[in-house]
Design a protein around this motif. Structure first.
Motif, PDB file in Angstrom:
ATOM      1  N   ASN A   1     -90.567 100.034 -10.852  1.00  0.00           N
ATOM      2  CA  ASN A   1     -90.881 100.005  -9.177  1.00  0.00           C
ATOM      3  C   ASN A   1     -89.765  99.395  -8.272  1.00  0.00           C
ATOM      4  OD1 ASN A   1     -93.292 101.399  -9.938  1.00  0.00           O
ATOM      5  ND2 ASN A   1     -94.193  99.583 -10.715  1.00  0.00           N
ATOM      6  N   LYS A   2     -88.753  99.566  -8.682  1.00  0.00           N
ATOM      7  CA  LYS A   2     -87.623  98.772  -7.793  1.00  0.00           C
ATOM      8  C   LYS A   2     -86.528  99.937  -7.219  1.00  0.00           C
ATOM      9  CE  LYS A   2     -88.376  93.967  -8.037  1.00  0.00           C
ATOM     10  NZ  LYS A   2     -88.417  93.048  -6.887  1.00  0.00           N
ATOM     11  N   VAL A   3     -86.023  99.702  -6.123  1.00  0.00           N
ATOM     12  CA  VAL A   3     -84.798 100.740  -5.949  1.00  0.00           C
ATOM     13  C   VAL A   3     -83.701  99.941  -6.341  1.00  0.00           C
ATOM     14  CG1 VAL A   3     -83.491 101.679  -4.038  1.00  0.00           C
ATOM     15  CG2 VAL A   3     -85.925 101.481  -3.690  1.00  0.00           C
ATOM     16  N   VAL A   4     -82.912 100.765  -7.070  1.00  0.00           N
ATOM     17  CA  VAL A   4     -81.833  99.926  -7.565  1.00  0.00           C
ATOM     18  C   VAL A   4     -80.386 100.640  -7.327  1.00  0.00           C
ATOM     19  CG1 VAL A   4     -80.582  99.406  -9.805  1.00  0.00           C
ATOM     20  CG2 VAL A   4     -83.145  99.364  -9.658  1.00  0.00           C
ATOM     21  N   ILE A   5     -79.509  99.937  -6.811  1.00  0.00           N
ATOM     22  CA  ILE A   5     -77.751 100.312  -6.839  1.00  0.00           C
ATOM     23  C   ILE A   5     -77.059  99.648  -8.175  1.00  0.00           C
ATOM     24  CG2 ILE A   5     -75.800 100.383  -5.480  1.00  0.00           C
ATOM     25  CD1 ILE A   5     -77.421  99.791  -3.118  1.00  0.00           C
ATOM     26  N   VAL A   6     -76.545 100.587  -8.961  1.00  0.00           N
ATOM     27  CA  VAL A   6     -75.679 100.179 -10.084  1.00  0.00           C
ATOM     28  C   VAL A   6     -74.385 100.183  -9.562  1.00  0.00           C
ATOM     29  CG1 VAL A   6     -74.854 100.389 -12.459  1.00  0.00           C
ATOM     30  CG2 VAL A   6     -77.182 100.690 -11.828  1.00  0.00           C
ATOM     31  N   GLN A   7     -73.496  99.004  -9.389  1.00  0.00           N
ATOM     32  CA  GLN A   7     -72.057  99.180  -8.553  1.00  0.00           C
ATOM     33  C   GLN A   7     -71.274  99.091  -9.782  1.00  0.00           C
ATOM     34  OE1 GLN A   7     -71.118  95.613  -6.423  1.00  0.00           O
ATOM     35  NE2 GLN A   7     -69.569  96.558  -5.272  1.00  0.00           N
ATOM     36  N   ILE A   8     -70.175  99.872 -10.113  1.00  0.00           N
ATOM     37  CA  ILE A   8     -69.110  99.997 -11.059  1.00  0.00           C
ATOM     38  C   ILE A   8     -67.993  99.371 -10.256  1.00  0.00           C
ATOM     39  CG2 ILE A   8     -67.732 101.153 -12.714  1.00  0.00           C
ATOM     40  CD1 ILE A   8     -70.228 103.072 -13.126  1.00  0.00           C
ATOM     41  N   LEU A   9     -67.391  98.184 -10.503  1.00  0.00           N
ATOM     42  CA  LEU A   9     -66.320  97.667  -9.921  1.00  0.00           C
ATOM     43  C   LEU A   9     -65.189  96.979 -10.667  1.00  0.00           C
ATOM     44  CD1 LEU A   9     -67.446  94.370  -7.958  1.00  0.00           C
ATOM     45  CD2 LEU A   9     -68.620  95.361  -9.984  1.00  0.00           C
ATOM     46  N   GLY A  10     -64.348  96.440 -10.009  1.00  0.00           N
ATOM     47  CA  GLY A  10     -63.251  95.574 -10.840  1.00  0.00           C
ATOM     48  C   GLY A  10     -63.115  94.442  -9.738  1.00  0.00           C
ATOM     49  N   THR A  11     -63.006  93.141 -10.110  1.00  0.00           N
ATOM     50  CA  THR A  11     -62.917  92.142  -9.261  1.00  0.00           C
ATOM     51  C   THR A  11     -61.135  92.027  -8.458  1.00  0.00           C
ATOM     52  OG1 THR A  11     -62.278  90.504 -10.859  1.00  0.00           O
ATOM     53  CG2 THR A  11     -64.484  90.587 -10.409  1.00  0.00           C
ATOM     54  N   TRP A  12     -60.494  93.062  -8.928  1.00  0.00           N
ATOM     55  CA  TRP A  12     -59.074  92.960  -8.720  1.00  0.00           C
ATOM     56  C   TRP A  12     -58.833  93.942  -7.770  1.00  0.00           C
ATOM     57  CZ3 TRP A  12     -58.374  98.176  -9.626  1.00  0.00           C
ATOM     58  CH2 TRP A  12     -59.364  98.584 -10.855  1.00  0.00           C
ATOM     59  N   CYS A  13     -59.923  94.886  -7.415  1.00  0.00           N
ATOM     60  CA  CYS A  13     -60.012  95.955  -6.513  1.00  0.00           C
ATOM     61  C   CYS A  13     -60.364  95.969  -5.329  1.00  0.00           C
ATOM     62  CB  CYS A  13     -60.862  97.223  -7.229  1.00  0.00           C
ATOM     63  SG  CYS A  13     -61.405  98.585  -6.161  1.00  0.00           S
ATOM     64  N   PRO A  14     -59.425  95.794  -4.125  1.00  0.00           N
ATOM     65  CA  PRO A  14     -59.767  95.741  -2.694  1.00  0.00           C
ATOM     66  C   PRO A  14     -60.829  96.450  -2.221  1.00  0.00           C
ATOM     67  CG  PRO A  14     -57.204  95.638  -3.135  1.00  0.00           C
ATOM     68  CD  PRO A  14     -58.146  96.093  -4.313  1.00  0.00           C
ATOM     69  N   ASN A  15     -60.883  97.759  -2.700  1.00  0.00           N
ATOM     70  CA  ASN A  15     -62.030  98.600  -2.099  1.00  0.00           C
ATOM     71  C   ASN A  15     -63.323  98.062  -2.499  1.00  0.00           C
ATOM     72  OD1 ASN A  15     -59.236 100.597  -2.437  1.00  0.00           O
ATOM     73  ND2 ASN A  15     -60.648 101.045  -0.541  1.00  0.00           N
ATOM     74  N   CYS A  16     -63.326  97.460  -3.824  1.00  0.00           N
ATOM     75  CA  CYS A  16     -64.638  96.834  -4.504  1.00  0.00           C
ATOM     76  C   CYS A  16     -64.893  95.698  -3.870  1.00  0.00           C
ATOM     77  CB  CYS A  16     -64.254  96.851  -5.790  1.00  0.00           C
ATOM     78  SG  CYS A  16     -63.823  98.030  -7.023  1.00  0.00           S
ATOM     79  N   LEU A  17     -63.908  94.933  -3.185  1.00  0.00           N
ATOM     80  CA  LEU A  17     -64.364  93.805  -2.402  1.00  0.00           C
ATOM     81  C   LEU A  17     -65.014  94.078  -1.275  1.00  0.00           C
ATOM     82  CD1 LEU A  17     -64.053  90.834  -1.594  1.00  0.00           C
ATOM     83  CD2 LEU A  17     -61.605  91.245  -0.934  1.00  0.00           C
ATOM     84  N   ASP A  18     -64.407  95.253  -0.538  1.00  0.00           N
ATOM     85  CA  ASP A  18     -64.859  95.723   0.679  1.00  0.00           C
ATOM     86  C   ASP A  18     -66.406  96.003   0.437  1.00  0.00           C
ATOM     87  OD1 ASP A  18     -62.757  95.099   2.192  1.00  0.00           O
ATOM     88  OD2 ASP A  18     -62.020  97.183   1.997  1.00  0.00           O
ATOM     89  N   GLU A  19     -66.698  96.746  -0.610  1.00  0.00           N
ATOM     90  CA  GLU A  19     -68.016  97.416  -0.925  1.00  0.00           C
ATOM     91  C   GLU A  19     -69.036  96.060  -1.459  1.00  0.00           C
ATOM     92  OE1 GLU A  19     -69.610 101.215  -3.423  1.00  0.00           O
ATOM     93  OE2 GLU A  19     -69.068  99.592  -4.537  1.00  0.00           O
TER      94      GLU A  19
ATOM     95  N   SER B   1     -63.023 106.668  -9.979  1.00  0.00           N
ATOM     96  CA  SER B   1     -62.598 105.711  -8.888  1.00  0.00           C
ATOM     97  C   SER B   1     -63.378 104.416  -9.325  1.00  0.00           C
ATOM     98  CB  SER B   1     -62.912 106.218  -7.587  1.00  0.00           C
ATOM     99  OG  SER B   1     -62.628 105.196  -6.750  1.00  0.00           O
ATOM    100  N   PHE B   2     -62.583 103.331  -9.075  1.00  0.00           N
ATOM    101  CA  PHE B   2     -63.435 101.902  -9.030  1.00  0.00           C
ATOM    102  C   PHE B   2     -63.271 101.829  -7.240  1.00  0.00           C
ATOM    103  CE2 PHE B   2     -61.717 101.571 -13.225  1.00  0.00           C
ATOM    104  CZ  PHE B   2     -62.783 100.998 -13.740  1.00  0.00           C
ATOM    105  N   PRO B   3     -64.559 101.649  -6.580  1.00  0.00           N
ATOM    106  CA  PRO B   3     -65.810 101.501  -7.315  1.00  0.00           C
ATOM    107  C   PRO B   3     -66.355 102.876  -7.221  1.00  0.00           C
ATOM    108  CG  PRO B   3     -65.997 100.984  -4.894  1.00  0.00           C
ATOM    109  CD  PRO B   3     -64.590 101.069  -5.251  1.00  0.00           C
ATOM    110  N   THR B   4     -67.696 102.717  -7.992  1.00  0.00           N
ATOM    111  CA  THR B   4     -68.444 103.932  -7.928  1.00  0.00           C
ATOM    112  C   THR B   4     -69.984 103.233  -7.851  1.00  0.00           C
ATOM    113  OG1 THR B   4     -67.091 105.513  -9.049  1.00  0.00           O
ATOM    114  CG2 THR B   4     -69.370 106.080  -9.348  1.00  0.00           C
ATOM    115  N   SER B   5     -70.758 103.953  -7.172  1.00  0.00           N
ATOM    116  CA  SER B   5     -72.203 103.335  -7.031  1.00  0.00           C
ATOM    117  C   SER B   5     -73.313 104.534  -7.407  1.00  0.00           C
ATOM    118  CB  SER B   5     -72.366 102.814  -5.616  1.00  0.00           C
ATOM    119  OG  SER B   5     -71.627 101.817  -5.413  1.00  0.00           O
ATOM    120  N   ILE B   6     -74.118 104.214  -7.964  1.00  0.00           N
ATOM    121  CA  ILE B   6     -75.357 104.973  -8.449  1.00  0.00           C
ATOM    122  C   ILE B   6     -76.512 104.506  -8.086  1.00  0.00           C
ATOM    123  CG2 ILE B   6     -76.728 105.976 -10.362  1.00  0.00           C
ATOM    124  CD1 ILE B   6     -73.189 104.433 -11.157  1.00  0.00           C
TER     125      ILE B   6
END
Length: 402
Positions: free
Chosen positions: A266-284, A356-361
């Motif tokens: 009963n939760k809304v969930v975002i699964v974030q696929i990332l890398g800590t080395w990735c600047p776009n992942c940092l922005d997200e 791509s890193f990141p990808t969000s579900i």
């Protein structure tokens, strides 16, 4: 005894002299990173009275961590990435050094630079240009190869100063700045991870030039003004090919974490696929931090899975913990595999692929995948970024009300 006293005094004087010799002068400095093909990437940084360094990357200010004294040099670490700068003071107004990426184990791990002191005020652009390149440009990178890929150039010009970015189907090139003089464009970015240099010449309403990344990659690009050009929808690139969305990874404490689970019912969930080395992942991640703080008590959960460059589980955990602590990430990050889209695609084989890193579900309260967003266009894209944040909030609010 007198001889001993003199030696001791000379010793302390040498320490004092050494400390002064490696201190950077307060004010603004201009650096030049040495790239392939004898090209240089200019960057500006400031030094305050406490010897803290801030790199001026277009509209972004990258504050570096405290320096570490190593022999006759100073090392300054980036707070967002494991990379660091080595400074060696040649004189009061001259420095040399290197930008070091410890994840690279070859000749590309280090990029040398020189620098000179500019003054107490930041360098400014001036002059009025006959031609201007403001607006939206249809761009193709690698235009003469089968690996070509489209992009959109968004440029803003004030006198001969140009800022902007390039958008691709899997994210943006973040903050870029430079100049446009005599029909020649130069844009660059140096943010602790990206070392980007774009050059081009405007002829017959067409930009043709080079893109250099770091000290090991170079390609061509071409662009023409087109306000109506669009890229593929980033919500259409990644999609489900199996009925169920599930995974199992380790937490940073080494415990198993399975999805789905009772805690997320009963939760809304975002699964974030990332890398800590990735600047776009940092922005997200910075956006998701605020999103989570705003909607957590209403039923939103965010679970991230990080794919990291170190080989061992322990070193991956260190990178994730460093990222979480430095950026004050307020939701859990699980330990994925190596920083590989191929490995990530195998782990998430219910999707067509991870491109791509990141990808969000995005998952609703009933465990149904309602949206998959590939890549991330961050604050360097201006209105595109603010529109995406607004639409994402609207989606979360709608899902929470279901």
């Amino acid at each position: 005894m007198k001889h001993y006293t003199i030696l001791l005094l000379l010793f302390f004087m040498s320490l004092l002299f050494t400390g002064n010799a490696i201190e950077l002068r307060e004010g603004y400095w201009e650096g030049e990173l040495k790239l392939i093909g004898n090209k240089v990437l200019p960057f500006i940084f400031s030094v305050n009275q406490d010897q803290k360094i801030t790199i001026i990357n277009a509209e972004e200010s990258v504050l570096m961590k405290e320096s570490i004294l190593k022999n006759d040099s100073l090392q300054y670490y980036f707070s967002s990435f494991p990379n660091f700068l080595i400074f060696k003071v040649e004189s009061e107004k001259r420095i040399s050094g290197s930008f070091v990426n410890p994840d690279r184990k070859n000749e590309f791990a280090r990029i040398d630079f020189n620098g000179k002191y500019f003054g107490k005020e930041q360098p400014k652009f001036c002059g009025n240009m006959k031609n201007k390149i403001d607006g939206k440009w249809q761009v193709l990178f690698d235009p003469d190869t089968e690996h070509n890929f489209p992009a959109i150039g968004i440029f803003n010009q004030e006198k001969n100063k140009v800022t902007g970015t390039f958008l691709t189907e899997t994210g943006d090139f973040r903050f870029l700045s430079g100049s446009f003089k005599n029909n020649k464009l130069m844009l660059s970015s140096f943010d602790g991870a990206h070392v980007f240099l774009f050059t081009a010449t405007l002829k017959n309403d067409t930009l043709r030039g080079e893109f250099i990344s770091g000290s090991g990659y170079k390609t061509n690009w071409i662009g023409s003004k087109n306000e109506n050009f669009k890229l593929e929808n980033p919500d259409s690139l990644t999609y489900m090919v199996k009925d169920n969305f599930s995974f199992n990874f380790k937490t940073v404490e080494g415990e198993d974490y399975n999805y789905p689970n009772k805690e997320l019912q009963n939760k809304v969930v975002i699964v974030q696929i990332l890398g800590t080395w990735c600047p776009n992942c940092l922005d997200e991640t910075m956006f998701y931090k605020d999103l989570y703080a705003e909607y957590k008590d209403l039923g939103l959960e965010i679970i991230a899975v990080a794919y990291e460059r170190p080989e061992s589980f322990e070193d991956k955990v260190k990178r994730i913990n460093r990222f979480t602590q430095n950026k004050e990430v307020n939701y859990p990050i699980l330990v994925g595999g190596d920083a590989s889209k191929e490995e990530c695609s195998k782990d998430f084989d219910m999707l067509n692929n991870i491109s791509s890193f990141p990808t969000s579900i995005f998952i609703n309260k009933y465990g149904e995948v309602v949206k998959i967003h590939t890549g991330f266009n961050g604050p360097g894209t201006g209105k595109i970024y603010t529109d995406y944040k607004r639409k994402t909030k609207e989606l979360i609010e709608r899902l929470l009300k279901e």
